[in-house]
Design a protein around this motif. Sequence first.
Motif, short mmCIF file in Angstrom:
data_model
loop_
_atom_site.label_atom_id
_atom_site.label_comp_id
_atom_site.label_asym_id
_atom_site.label_seq_id
_atom_site.Cartn_x
_atom_site.Cartn_y
_atom_site.Cartn_z
N UNK A 1 0.86 -1.17 0.00
CA UNK A 1 0.00 0.00 0.00
C UNK A 1 0.90 1.23 0.00
N UNK A 2 0.64 2.17 -0.90
CA UNK A 2 1.50 3.34 -1.06
C UNK A 2 1.79 4.01 0.28
N UNK A 3 3.06 4.15 0.59
CA UNK A 3 3.48 4.86 1.77
C UNK A 3 3.30 4.10 3.08
N UNK A 4 2.79 2.87 3.02
CA UNK A 4 2.50 2.11 4.24
C UNK A 4 3.17 0.75 4.30
N UNK A 5 3.61 0.25 3.18
CA UNK A 5 4.27 -1.04 3.16
C UNK A 5 3.29 -2.20 2.99
N UNK A 6 3.71 -3.39 3.43
CA UNK A 6 2.93 -4.61 3.24
C UNK A 6 1.70 -4.61 4.15
N UNK A 7 0.51 -4.81 3.60
CA UNK A 7 -0.71 -4.77 4.41
C UNK A 7 -1.12 -6.15 4.91
N UNK A 8 -2.00 -6.16 5.90
CA UNK A 8 -2.74 -7.38 6.24
C UNK A 8 -3.91 -7.47 5.27
N UNK A 9 -4.25 -8.70 4.85
CA UNK A 9 -5.34 -8.88 3.90
C UNK A 9 -6.39 -9.79 4.53
N UNK A 10 -7.65 -9.37 4.44
CA UNK A 10 -8.77 -10.13 4.98
C UNK A 10 -9.79 -10.41 3.88
N UNK A 11 -10.40 -11.58 3.95
CA UNK A 11 -11.54 -11.91 3.08
C UNK A 11 -12.73 -12.19 3.99
N UNK A 12 -13.75 -11.33 3.89
CA UNK A 12 -14.95 -11.46 4.74
C UNK A 12 -14.58 -11.56 6.22
N UNK A 13 -13.61 -10.76 6.64
CA UNK A 13 -13.22 -10.71 8.05
C UNK A 13 -12.23 -11.77 8.47
N UNK A 14 -11.86 -12.68 7.57
CA UNK A 14 -10.90 -13.73 7.91
C UNK A 14 -9.53 -13.36 7.37
N UNK A 15 -8.54 -13.37 8.25
CA UNK A 15 -7.18 -12.99 7.85
C UNK A 15 -6.55 -14.06 6.98
N UNK A 16 -5.91 -13.63 5.89
CA UNK A 16 -5.21 -14.55 5.02
C UNK A 16 -3.88 -14.95 5.64
N UNK A 17 -3.60 -16.22 5.63
CA UNK A 17 -2.31 -16.71 6.10
C UNK A 17 -1.35 -17.00 4.96
N UNK A 18 -1.89 -17.10 3.76
CA UNK A 18 -1.09 -17.42 2.59
C UNK A 18 -1.68 -16.70 1.39
N UNK A 19 -0.85 -15.94 0.67
CA UNK A 19 -1.34 -15.17 -0.47
C UNK A 19 -1.86 -16.05 -1.60
#
Length: 278
Positions: free
Chosen positions: A159-177
């Motif tokens: 994310x511009x200016x913020x680095x690597x983000x956390x990613x969620x799908x329907x509130x569930x955190x992704x553990x693997x891209x």
Amino acid sequence: MKKLKIGLVLFAGTFAFQELTAQNISGKLVDENNQPLPYANVVLLSLPDSTFISGTISNENGSFTLQATSEKQIVRISSIGYATIYKPIHPTDMGIVQLTSDAQLLGEVIVKGNLPVTRMKGDAMVTSVENSVLSKTGSANDVLGKIPGITKTQDSYEVFGKGTPLIYINGRKLNDLTELEQLNADEIKNVEVIRNPGSRYDATVKAVIRIQTVKRQGEGFGFNLRSSYYQSKNTDWIEQANLNYRHHDLDIFGSIYFSNMKYIQDYTVILKKRGTQE
């Protein structure tokens, strides 16, 4: 003799400072009707390897500002539905920059009404995907690479200016891209980009991407197959089979995935001294 040595050191130090001093690059983006073009990605790339340096998005008025840190950099401007353009960092004030429609994208089938809409909603920048051209791009991986404020690297996102983000799908955190490849683009409702997550997340989290999916219909077993083929100087392809079982609130899915991807960069850079002619 000592005075001469001191003078040379001071001169070299001043020269290095001038080379590293950041310069503000600014401009205003408009469309073919001279209307402001907000939420376009403006990215600074290094030369000659096109490495991502920094990025920003144009505001509601189409204006943007970012800092160049070297003479050997270039600006890439892109927005869904418009042809990507490249601009040198000089002059630093680019003035009005007009983007033209991408003729390949906006053909007889796809029209501007199918372009995704980006808007601010609270602390999130929300981009619609459902029923837009983004829903036809392939997988969630392909979608995220086109969302304003996000740049895609070979194996991650930033994310511009913020680095690597956390990613969620329907509130569930992704553990693997790789899970993003299991989600088809036409199953995504919208994508939210949060640049200042606040106290809801750990203090180390600088940015969050939240993917909301379209409500799935029906119960029982289901599957779909996806095949992607890309031809340029090399041939890339992806083969994928997605399996799914739904019953009431239970939703289990998995996939079998194979890809053959090659990365080739081919570019020509011409640097000229100021005042020289063609």
